[in-house]
Structure formats: structure tokens, C-alpha cells
Design an enzyme around this catalytic site. Sequence first.
Site, PDB file in Angstrom:
ATOM      1  N   THR A 197       0.879  -1.167   0.000  1.00  0.00           N
ATOM      2  CA  THR A 197       0.000   0.000   0.000  1.00  0.00           C
ATOM      3  C   THR A 197       0.914   1.213   0.000  1.00  0.00           C
ATOM      4  O   THR A 197       2.132   1.055   0.027  1.00  0.00           O
ATOM      5  CB  THR A 197      -0.892   0.045   1.253  1.00  0.00           C
ATOM      6  N   CYS A 198       0.353   2.413  -0.001  1.00  0.00           N
ATOM      7  CA  CYS A 198       1.290   3.536  -0.045  1.00  0.00           C
ATOM      8  C   CYS A 198       1.921   3.796   1.319  1.00  0.00           C
ATOM      9  O   CYS A 198       2.826   4.605   1.435  1.00  0.00           O
ATOM     10  CB  CYS A 198       0.667   4.785  -0.632  1.00  0.00           C
ATOM     11  N   ARG A 228       2.869   1.020   3.365  1.00  0.00           N
ATOM     12  CA  ARG A 228       3.720  -0.109   3.748  1.00  0.00           C
ATOM     13  C   ARG A 228       3.943  -1.081   2.599  1.00  0.00           C
ATOM     14  O   ARG A 228       3.083  -1.238   1.726  1.00  0.00           O
ATOM     15  CB  ARG A 228       3.125  -0.843   4.952  1.00  0.00           C
ATOM     16  N   GLN A 236      -9.618   1.022   5.086  1.00  0.00           N
ATOM     17  CA  GLN A 236      -9.173   0.466   3.805  1.00  0.00           C
ATOM     18  C   GLN A 236      -8.198  -0.699   3.956  1.00  0.00           C
ATOM     19  O   GLN A 236      -8.205  -1.615   3.154  1.00  0.00           O
ATOM     20  CB  GLN A 236      -8.501   1.548   2.964  1.00  0.00           C
ATOM     21  N   GLU A 276      -4.485   6.287   2.126  1.00  0.00           N
ATOM     22  CA  GLU A 276      -5.780   5.636   2.309  1.00  0.00           C
ATOM     23  C   GLU A 276      -6.802   6.593   2.890  1.00  0.00           C
ATOM     24  O   GLU A 276      -7.928   6.673   2.447  1.00  0.00           O
ATOM     25  CB  GLU A 276      -5.658   4.432   3.247  1.00  0.00           C
TER      26      GLU A 276
END
Lengths: 452, 265
Positions: free
Chosen positions: A66-67, A69, A133, A209
Site C-alpha cells: 500500500t502507499c 507499507r 481500507q 488511504e
Amino acid sequence: MLIILCPGFTGFKLDAKDYILVLGLSHKTAPIELREKLALPGESIVKLLGMLTGNNSIKEAMIISTCNRVELYSIANGIGEAIAHGKESIAKIHNLSTIDFELYLYSLSGLDAVRHIFRVTSSLDSMVVGEPQILGQIKEAFRTAIVARAVGPIINRLMHRAFHTAKRVRTETGIGRSAVSIGYAAVELAKKIFGDLKGKKVMAMGTGEMGELVLRHLISNNVGEIFITNRTYSRAETLAKSINAKVVKFEDYPSILHTADIVICSTGSPHYIIRAETMGEMMRKRNNLPMFFIDISVPRNIDPALNDLENIYLYDIDDLEEVTWGNIKEREKDAAKAEDIVSEEVNTFALGLEELKIVPFVVDLKSRIAELAERELKEAMSKMKNLDDTQKGILKEMADAIVNKLLHNPIASLKKMQRNGEIYIYLDAIKDIFGLKKGREDEENKNRNESE
Amino acid sequence: MLFVYGILLLYFSSLLLHLVYLAYPRERFSRYGMLLILLGGIFHLVYLTDAVVREGRFIATTLSESLLIFSLLLVFIYLIIQRFYSQPVLGSIFIPVVILLFIFGLTSSSPAPKEIKGWWFPLHIIFTYAGYSFFLLAFLTGVLYIVQERKVKKKHLGAIFHKLPPLTVMDEINLRCITLGFPLLTLGIITGAIGAEMVWGTYWTWDPKQVWSLIIWLLYAGLLHTRLVAGWRGQKIAIASISIFLILLFTFIGVNYLMPGLHRF
């Protein structure tokens, strides 16, 4: 910079050499630039999963990207080799050297890893705690790994427990509600500033998110044009496609910022990217029409002094949380409760793994004895003639009763020992006594040969 | 007199519905509240028309009469603004003003009416009061704007925050009120001057009320200028419209009682 390496043994053994291992970096350890550089699109994830499981050191794997992790969850054969192999694979797929990122990596094994996975899934490790999310993203990552055939029984079990934990945290605490209501609060505020949100222009900076969540809340209130800008253009493009927005190059956003009524900022930059000094010019350009800034970034990306300027309203994530929670105490109480739930689930999971180990043994034991009884029963019946069905039934019942009564106490004791953690002391001895050890090993060897 | 009580009853029940709406924002409360104040306004108009017919003269020549006209104008201007912005919350502070002026108009003792002929004075009075009505509404939205703005800036979002209208809506009502009030005041001053010429043979006598009206006219002109040309918006405009209205209030009350002049009210 943070490095949590656990070369020593902090976990427990699954089999002879199986460890649950987490290797990754997140918003807590790595700067946004690096996170974006290491982020993986779907195809690369499948490819990386293939690379990871192609080596003997990693049995099962899944990848979260994800942005905030990039993490690898795996079942490793040996920690050292698995970490090295993981790092190399990540470096290879990005055409980087391991030196570029290894300082920002953390690795966790055993119960620490389990706890970490549960916390991430429950959104307790998120930048905005409770944002909803992440659960969907992890489910998606899990699905991808299943399709790529990288997941085996342990990760399967682990993730189901993780989803269960996330569900409990969401339903039993107010943590999740808070994040959702942050989106709601942002919309309420926007409505109190602008009235009808129809046709209001929105600029989303960064693709975090929580920013996306707020953006979606605004979209459901019929805002007008939406611009998305992000350091990594492709990420902005992906988000823009899903919500029908326009993408603006990161270098170009200052030239159109003044056209936006609502600005959502979640770029993850280490310093302010919007400063109060530049706003005078901006407000002149837009004829002093009010602007509403929502700063979801940690650390802040918008100069707090903006809120002191006329017709500019700035809310950061703490403000929004305070608005929705009223008081901080309650939130802390909920956070503590969520951590308790995670601890509880980690224990349950650990216990379940232990049980996994004893179950085959108990099954073995039962079938061995039952087999014996069956054999003896047949022999006895063949010696006795003229038995009618009732008598045969009685004999069979007797044999079964002997087996069950004989095994009842040993099995109960085994379970008790296991709960007390004493099982290892006795397990081998019991196997020896019942002659189970040899048989099982033979069988295992047979299986291994077959699979090879 | 029964008729007057009827009007009052309508205004009061409208206010009550507006207050109920404040606590329970259901659309039917505001709708019926609006209907009641409209009915009250119609009866109010009938009452004044009847008085004009009965007295055989225009009835704005005493303070009490002028207040009755003022309150009627407020009602209609409120309804016009609601028609376009539908912010019933404004009613719960606006209608009390209407009721107060109405009661004050009914009870204040009127000195003997002056003999003023012609239609310039009635026009002067209607235009001026219509202008004042818009300015009063601008003042009230200005006050609410300041309260709401403070809530948003300080991030204390209590019950008041949730009840008050959005900032831009109040800012817009404020702008609309001043852009409509200003030409009306201009017409009021012009018709007043013409009327004065016909009665006293001079357009302008520099009596204190005239001077203050001119000052107020200039101030509102300045306010409009800063808003439309210099692009002021929001808090500054709200503060300005509050301050100018307070000066206006001073002319309306203060000059009447404290300073000698042709204008008795």
C-alpha cells in the site's frame, strides 16, 4: 531510521524449522519516497511471490503493498536465509541494491510477527488508526497470494485469524467508527463552510488511504471537478481512474491550487508543502473565496498558520478526530481495548498452532488402538460359532468401549499438558511407548518421496 | 383590535414553529412557519390598507405608524430572502424583531400627525424602511457569520455550529441584502429630498438625520465597493455590516430623541 532485527529466537517452532516471518517497511520506518519506490503493482507482486517461494528458505508467502507499507509475510525455513532471500528478491524486482533500503526494513518472527500482522490488519498500525481500507487491501493481497499458489495452510490459518481479529476490533471498539466519522466530519465541516458541495472543486494531494476515504465521502456529496496530484504519477493515475478525476503533475499543482475549494493533503512529505506566505497571492487569485484544507499527513504537510488567515480553514487529522470523538480519553480507552483484543487473538492463534501439532498424534493413537481392537475382535468372533447379530453387536460395543475408556484419560491428559506447555516433555516418550514414532516417520518419508 | 391580536397570534405561532424547527429540523415545521408568517403579513397589510382608507391619509407620519410599516416590510423581505436561500434558522432571531417592532408600533403613543401632502413622503418612508430592513437582515447574518466563523476556526463544534447556516450562504445573504438595501436607501434619500423641496422649498437642510443618513449611505457605498471591487469577503464584511448597522440604529433612535430636527422619527 529504525531497525528491528530479531536474529535470536523470539518465536516458537511450527515444525522443525518453520517460522512465521514479517519483513517490511512502513510509514513508521521509511520516508514516502522510498515507500513509493518499493511499492509493487499487481503483476510484480505475483512475480515476486514466485521468486520468493522458488527458494527452499520460504515455504509460504504473501505481499502487502500500500502507499504506507510494503511487507512480506512468510513461513520461513530458517530466519537468516529467509530474510536474506527476501531482501534480494525485493532488490531484484526493483532493480535496486539491498543497501538502498535495508536500513529501513524491520523483520519480526514468531509471535511478534503474528502480533504485527494482527495489528496491521486491524488498522492499529495505520497512519490514521482505524482507517478501514487496510483490511480490504490485505484481503486483496491474500487473494493474490492464493491465486499465485504461494499460500499454504499456515498463512491461510494465520490470515483468517487476522481477519477475525480485525472484525472483533471493529465491532468491539470504536476505533473503526472514528476513522469513518473523520470522513463524515470533514464533509460536515465542508458543508458548514460552503453550503451545498455541488460543483465545488477538490484537490487531492497524495494518495494515502485516509485521503482517499475523505475524498470518497466528498464524492458521495456530489462535489465537482477533482484533481489528484502525487509524487508518483502512476499512483495518482490509478486512483484517478477509479473515481473519474483529473491527474495533475506534482510540479504543476501550485499553478492550479487556487482553483480548488477543498484541498485534501496526504502526501507524507517530511515538511510543509503548503506555506502560509504563499496563500496571500492564492487568495487574491480566487477573489478571497473560502478554502478548506484537510491535512491528513503525519507529519503535517500544511503550515498550521494557514488557519489564522482570512477565509482559510485548516483541519488536521487531530482536529478532525477531536471533533468526532469529543474527548481523547475515550479514544485511548478504545485503543487499549483494541490492543487487548489483539493480544487475546495472538494467544488463541498460538494455542491453535500447538493443537495443530497434537491433533495428528491423537488421531494416530486412536486409529492404532482401534485397529488393534478391530483385529482382535475379528479373530475372537471367527473362533466363536453360532453367534447371532445381537451377540456380535454386544461384542463390538464392548471392544469400542474398551478403546474409548482406555484412551479417554491419556488424551485428556495430553490436552491438559499441552495447555500447560508441558507436552514436549512427554510427547516423545508417549510416542515411544505406543510405538507411534517409527510408523509416522516412515509414513512421512514415504510422502516426501512421493512428492519429490 | 381583535384583528391586531390575530396578526400577533400568527406571528407568534410562526416564531414557535421556527423555534421547534431549530430543535427538530423537519421540513414541515419550517414550511408551516413560513405559511403562518405569510398569512400574518397579509393580514398586517390589510390592516394598514384599511387604516389608510379610514384615515384618508398616508399613515406613516407618526413613529407608531412608521414602525407598523417597518415591521410589515421586514416580514416580506424575510419571505423573499427565504424564497431564495431557505435558511429557516434565521427566522428564529428575525421574527422576534418583527414582533417587537409590531408591538412597539401598536403601543407607542403617537403625537398628532403632521399635515404632509403628496406621495413623495410615503415613498420616501417605504424606500428608506425597505432599505433598513435589508440592512437589518445583513446585520443579523453578519452576527451569525461571526459566531459560526469563530466556531469553525477554533474547532469547537457544538450545538450552535450544527444549527447555524453555512458560512458562504450567510456571506451571500449579506451581500444580497446590502446590494438590494443600498439602492433602496438611495431612492429613499432622493424621494425625501424631493418631498422636502415641495414642502419646505429646499432639497437639503443639513438636519442631523439627513447628515447621518448621508454618512450611512456613504458607508454602505464603501462597503459595496470593498466587496465588489476589492474582493473583501467573509469576516471583514460581516464586521463592517454590523458596525454600519449599529450607526444606523443610532441615527434611528439617537437622533430622534437626542437631536433636534425636522425628522421626528
